[in-house]
Motif scaffolding. Structure first.
Motif, PDB file in Angstrom:
ATOM      1  N   TYR A  31       0.826  -1.209   0.000  1.00  0.00           N
ATOM      2  CA  TYR A  31       0.000   0.000   0.000  1.00  0.00           C
ATOM      3  C   TYR A  31       0.859   1.257   0.000  1.00  0.00           C
ATOM      4  O   TYR A  31       1.718   1.423   0.852  1.00  0.00           O
ATOM      5  N   MET A  32       0.616   2.156  -0.957  1.00  0.00           N
ATOM      6  CA  MET A  32       1.273   3.452  -0.989  1.00  0.00           C
ATOM      7  C   MET A  32       0.250   4.518  -1.357  1.00  0.00           C
ATOM      8  O   MET A  32      -0.732   4.233  -2.065  1.00  0.00           O
ATOM      9  N   SER A  33       0.505   5.746  -0.874  1.00  0.00           N
ATOM     10  CA  SER A  33      -0.455   6.830  -1.077  1.00  0.00           C
ATOM     11  C   SER A  33       0.283   8.141  -1.298  1.00  0.00           C
ATOM     12  O   SER A  33       1.419   8.309  -0.833  1.00  0.00           O
ATOM     13  N   TRP A  34      -0.394   9.065  -1.962  1.00  0.00           N
ATOM     14  CA  TRP A  34       0.075  10.438  -2.108  1.00  0.00           C
ATOM     15  C   TRP A  34      -0.938  11.376  -1.455  1.00  0.00           C
ATOM     16  O   TRP A  34      -2.150  11.264  -1.699  1.00  0.00           O
ATOM     17  N   TYR A  35      -0.417  12.310  -0.655  1.00  0.00           N
ATOM     18  CA  TYR A  35      -1.231  13.327  -0.018  1.00  0.00           C
ATOM     19  C   TYR A  35      -0.662  14.698  -0.360  1.00  0.00           C
ATOM     20  O   TYR A  35       0.528  14.852  -0.588  1.00  0.00           O
ATOM     21  N   HIS A  47      -3.997  10.166  -4.685  1.00  0.00           N
ATOM     22  CA  HIS A  47      -4.110   8.849  -5.302  1.00  0.00           C
ATOM     23  C   HIS A  47      -3.498   7.819  -4.366  1.00  0.00           C
ATOM     24  O   HIS A  47      -2.676   8.153  -3.514  1.00  0.00           O
ATOM     25  N   TYR A  48      -3.895   6.558  -4.579  1.00  0.00           N
ATOM     26  CA  TYR A  48      -3.294   5.513  -3.774  1.00  0.00           C
ATOM     27  C   TYR A  48      -3.150   4.248  -4.621  1.00  0.00           C
ATOM     28  O   TYR A  48      -3.725   4.143  -5.717  1.00  0.00           O
ATOM     29  N   ASP A  73       8.271   1.767  -6.352  1.00  0.00           N
ATOM     30  CA  ASP A  73       8.134   3.140  -6.819  1.00  0.00           C
ATOM     31  C   ASP A  73       6.681   3.528  -7.065  1.00  0.00           C
ATOM     32  O   ASP A  73       5.898   2.750  -7.619  1.00  0.00           O
ATOM     33  N   PHE A  74       6.365   4.774  -6.714  1.00  0.00           N
ATOM     34  CA  PHE A  74       4.998   5.273  -6.911  1.00  0.00           C
ATOM     35  C   PHE A  74       5.097   6.756  -7.286  1.00  0.00           C
ATOM     36  O   PHE A  74       4.881   7.648  -6.470  1.00  0.00           O
ATOM     37  N   VAL A  88       2.522  21.193  -0.390  1.00  0.00           N
ATOM     38  CA  VAL A  88       3.546  20.236   0.045  1.00  0.00           C
ATOM     39  C   VAL A  88       2.987  18.837  -0.181  1.00  0.00           C
ATOM     40  O   VAL A  88       1.858  18.550   0.246  1.00  0.00           O
ATOM     41  N   TYR A  89       3.759  17.996  -0.828  1.00  0.00           N
ATOM     42  CA  TYR A  89       3.296  16.671  -1.196  1.00  0.00           C
ATOM     43  C   TYR A  89       4.031  15.612  -0.381  1.00  0.00           C
ATOM     44  O   TYR A  89       5.260  15.625  -0.290  1.00  0.00           O
ATOM     45  N   PHE A  90       3.239  14.731   0.195  1.00  0.00           N
ATOM     46  CA  PHE A  90       3.804  13.641   0.989  1.00  0.00           C
ATOM     47  C   PHE A  90       3.401  12.295   0.404  1.00  0.00           C
ATOM     48  O   PHE A  90       2.241  12.081   0.037  1.00  0.00           O
ATOM     49  N   CYS A  91       4.360  11.411   0.373  1.00  0.00           N
ATOM     50  CA  CYS A  91       4.122  10.025  -0.006  1.00  0.00           C
ATOM     51  C   CYS A  91       4.132   9.186   1.261  1.00  0.00           C
ATOM     52  O   CYS A  91       4.916   9.459   2.194  1.00  0.00           O
ATOM     53  N   ALA A  92       3.278   8.181   1.329  1.00  0.00           N
ATOM     54  CA  ALA A  92       3.210   7.338   2.523  1.00  0.00           C
ATOM     55  C   ALA A  92       3.037   5.886   2.109  1.00  0.00           C
ATOM     56  O   ALA A  92       2.503   5.588   1.031  1.00  0.00           O
TER      57      ALA A  92
END
Lengths: 108, 112
Positions: A31-35, A47-48, A73-74, A88-92
């Motif tokens: 599981y990966m996400s962008w906030y 998106h996730y 990679d995402f 500000v963009y965070f990946c999780a």
């Protein structure tokens, strides 16, 4: 483990330019996400992905594309940047257990 | 649609005092996070609460979860200046592919 990494740390774009924000993790998480984080609004999901080849939209997907060709990679793509995408963009990965350091984007 | 409300939005408190930050959410959820964020930094996970009645403590911070009331609290005991930061709660639900909905954050300022 390097955890979740993001590049670049800071970017300035002109309206209409395109760019890709990179996100990578070395923990084999599915599981990966962008906030995105805007002042006074907390974080909002863009998106996730639940695994390689599988992505879906979050709360604020317009203007962004993603793909997930590998587990590691995402990337997040802005096809035609707009000032409203200044943020500000965070990946999780894995819910919110691991956050990347963030990318500050300024669109002029 | 899951909505998360956090209050207060801003909290100024003196060192040594106690206070509580509240996080209400609108639909059934089974996972609640508390994060700390310092200016210009990423989010640091403080607590993950997974069941009704869960209570976790770390130093001067204690978090609890009441899933029936859809309420979580972050209690600060004898605040110190180093706790000054913005605190977020975030709520998720199993089966929703790791999606989290965040509150708007509480900016905590601890004065000397």
């Amino acid at each position: 483990n390097a955890g979740v990494t993001q590049t670049p740390k800071f970017q300035v774009l002109k309206t209409g330019q395109s760019m890709t924000l990179q996100c990578a993790q070395d923990m084999n998480h599915e599981y990966m996400s962008w906030y995105r984080q805007d002042p006074g609004m907390g974080l909002r999901l863009i998106h996730y992905s639940v695994g390689a080849g599988i992505t879906d939209q979050g709360e604020v997907p317009n203007g962004y594309n993603v793909s997930r060709s590998t587990t590691e990679d995402f990337p997040l793509r802005l096809l035609s940047a707009a000032p409203s995408q200044t943020s500000v963009y965070f990946c999780a990965s894995i819910w919110g257990d691991y956050f990347g350091p963030g990318t500050r984007l300024l669109v002029l | 649609e899951l909505k998360v409300e956090q209050n207060p939005l801003f909290l100024s408190m003196q060192e040594g005092k106690n206070y509580t930050i509240y996080c209400n959410y609108s639909t059934t959820s089974d996972r609640l996070y508390w994060y700390r964020q310092d200016p210009g930094k990423s989010l640091e996970s403080l607590f993950v609460l997974l069941s009704n009645g869960a209570v976790k403590q770390e130093g001067r911070l204690m978090a609890s979860l009441d899933t029936k009331a859809r309420l979580s609290t972050l209690h600060i005991t004898a605040a110190v200046h180093d706790l000054s930061a913005t605190y977020f709660c975030a709520v998720g639900r199993t089966g929703t592919a790791s999606k989290l909905t965040f509150g708007t954050g509480t900016r905590l300022q601890v004065t000397l």
